[in-house]
Design an enzyme around this catalytic site. Structure first.
Site, mmCIF file in Angstrom:
data_model
loop_
_atom_site.group_PDB
_atom_site.id
_atom_site.type_symbol
_atom_site.label_atom_id
_atom_site.label_comp_id
_atom_site.label_asym_id
_atom_site.label_seq_id
_atom_site.Cartn_x
_atom_site.Cartn_y
_atom_site.Cartn_z
ATOM 1 N N MET A 182 -6.455 13.336 37.992
ATOM 2 C CA MET A 182 -7.334 13.056 39.129
ATOM 3 C C MET A 182 -8.252 14.248 39.370
ATOM 4 O O MET A 182 -7.821 15.381 39.392
ATOM 5 C CB MET A 182 -6.469 12.847 40.359
ATOM 6 C CG MET A 182 -7.239 12.367 41.542
ATOM 7 S SD MET A 182 -6.258 11.169 42.446
ATOM 8 C CE MET A 182 -6.939 11.341 44.058
ATOM 9 N N CYS A 183 -9.514 13.976 39.506
ATOM 10 C CA CYS A 183 -10.509 15.007 39.795
ATOM 11 C C CYS A 183 -11.644 14.316 40.530
ATOM 12 O O CYS A 183 -11.713 13.103 40.580
ATOM 13 C CB CYS A 183 -11.076 15.618 38.515
ATOM 14 S SG CYS A 183 -9.897 16.622 37.596
#
Lengths: 242, 299
Positions: free
Chosen positions: B1-2
């Protein structure tokens, strides 16, 4: 008069209650909507400043009208029961996911997985829906004014997906019993999805769906797709393939 | 996740407010990436024949002026330096290869995080808001900017592992997703002479693009080749000298949203990052299609 119109007329007679999401936050807004009794007189709400926040107007369980005054983030209108939710803008991923009943309308486009796993109700997207629209739908009706992306109606089990534009690759892959109607071109059909004959019965149903969605289109311009029902059971003739 | 975000200003009148407009975009993506943050900003293009180097050092008190003076006497060329946080922008008319070779020989602890005519790259561990303040980006003027908030999944939380990654002159890359063939690809690229600072998968994608561009491919050709050669889940935002590009893998399950008005084009992992921009409520908004290259500005 359709039930929705009756509800709208009733609501218009009343004052619309405005809630500022920027001030109250998503939890604040949702908890106010969740505490409403089914026979509430506070039937028409406007959520101001949605600012693309997630899970707006999720889990509603009353016959109210909720307008979202702008673009919504992920999962808007998820798990909806009975409410009519109008999104005046774009809807992020998973709009109306697992809807049970009621209506969710999106004025703009929708991101991926619109109406995912929906059990019932109607989802209307005036613009385009991205990939995986109606993935694993279980009884929801989805009407898209524009096009849908790839893998739409993947493992769709029940309900209707109406696409007034085009459909991306692998439409209806591993489909069970949902019915798909597409007016434009279909890039490709997924495994076990085939074109089927459009009968008068289907034309009548499609006309009703378009009418309910308030989208003008001639049902005769659509093609119908559904399951070949070859993936239901293990087929001994294919044993070598495993 | 980013979280990844990009803002390209179509209306030059907004350029003095670039840093101010971008700040809430990056900060809104904190929940997607609280580990570290990075920004590539395109501003103050260097004079013809000059290159700007974005350099970083772990020690905030590192003597950049001394480094610049030494570089000047070694190359016999003009060198100027501006320290910003624990980064420095070194501008020189010395040859790019000469500068990197000199840095490697004399200051191996200094990282070259980017280079080009207009690009400046700043990246650091910590909350995006702190990183943004550290590099004084709130007042930054410029034409376009891309940023990244990182929640590390496949390699360590370090400044070197933060995005953006430079991919050649004035080019950089931010990435949301994970690549599955980066180890093999890294070995192949090493044989082609490319060097790596980290074990990070995105650095491999950046090196791959650098390699393709060096071979004479256009940016579009490079991104098209990348769709074939890079395996995994990704949404990339690529900054170029005068624009930016967005591309997603064929499955396209890593989130991405694009918005456009007469004044600007913005991309983000989630729309809530874009919602802060003036006119976002009236913008055209859509999810970018898979394996399709969207680009603005540029040639």
């Amino acid at each position: 008069m359709a039930p929705r119109d009756a509800l709208a007329r009733k609501s218009n007679e009343q004052h619309m209650i405005e809630i500022d999401l920027e001030k109250e936050g998503v939890r604040g807004v949702n908890s106010r909507l969740h505490t409403l009794a089914k026979d509430t007189n506070q039937r028409h709400w406007l959520i101001k400043n949605p600012m693309g926040q997630h899970a707006i107007a999720c889990g509603l369980d009353a016959p109210i009208i909720v307008e979202v005054g702008g673009h919504a983030g992920f999962y808007c209108g998820g798990m909806n029961k009975e409410a009519e939710i109008l999104i005046h803008g774009h809807a992020g991923p998973g709009v109306a996911e697992n809807m049970m009943s009621g209506i969710v309308r999106v004025d703009g486009n929708a991101s991926q997985s619109a109406g995912a796993t929906g059990n019932g109700g109607l989802l209307v997207i005036k613009g385009d829906a991205a990939s995986r629209c109606g993935i694993s739908m279980k009884g929801i009706d989805i009407v898209v004014g524009g096009s849908v992306g790839h893998m739409s109606a993947f493992m769709a089990q029940r309900g209707h997906l109406v696409v007034c534009g085009d459909a991306g690759e692998a439409l209806g892959d591993s489909i069970y019993e949902a019915r798909l109607y597409v007016r434009g071109k279909v890039d490709s059909l997924g495994a076990d999805c085939i074109e089927k004959k459009m009968t008068d019965h289907h034309l009548a149903k499609l006309a009703r769906l378009l009418d309910k969605a308030e989208i003008k289109a001639n049902p005769k311009d659509f093609r119908r797709f559904g399951s070949a029902r070859k993936l239901y059971n293990f087929n001994i003739d294919h044993a070598d393939a495993y | 996740m980013c979280g990844i975000v990009g803002l390209y200003l179509k209306n030059p009148k907004l350029q003095p407010k670039l840093g101010q407009l971008f700040k809430p975009m990056l900060i809104e993506m904190t929940s997607r990436g609280p580990d570290s943050a990075g920004v590539a900003i395109y501003r103050n293009p260097a004079k013809k024949g000059f290159t700007k180097f974005s350099l970083a050092h772990d020690d905030a008190k590192f003597g950049w002026k001394k480094l610049a003076a030494a570089l000047k006497s070694a190359t016999k060329k003009q060198v100027s330096v501006q320290q910003i946080g624990n980064h420095a922008i070194v501008t020189t008319n010395a040859k790019e290869e000469a500068v990197t070779a000199w840095l490697k020989a004399h200051h191996p602890e200094v990282r070259v995080v980017g280079s080009g005519q207009a690009i400046e790259i700043f990246k650091e561990t910590g909350l995006p808001e702190k990183v943004y303040e550290k590099f004084d980006l709130g007042k930054a003027k410029g034409s376009h900017i891309i940023g990244h908030t990182r929640m590390a999944t496949e390699s360590a939380v370090t400044t070197a592992g933060s995005h953006p990654f430079a991919t050649g002159a004035d080019l950089c890359l931010v990435h949301n997703g994970s690549l599955s063939n980066h180890n093999r690809l890294r070995e192949n690229l090493k044989r082609e002479g490319l060097e790596f600072q980290t074990e990070n998968d995105t650095e491999v994608a950046a090196a791959y693009m650098t390699w393709k561009l060096r071979q004479g491919s256009s940016l579009k050709e490079t991104l098209e080749a990348g769709i074939k050669d890079l395996d995994g889940f990704y949404t990339f935002c690529v900054g170029t000298h005068d624009g930016f590009a967005v591309v997603r893998d064929p499955i396209a399950c890593k989130h991405a949203i694009l918005a456009e008005t007469d004044d600007w084009v913005a991309m983000a992992t989630e729309f809530r990052a874009i919602a802060h921009l003036p006119g976002a409520d009236k913008a055209k908004i859509w999810e970018p299609a898979p394996q399709t290259i969207y680009n603005w500005g540029g040639h």
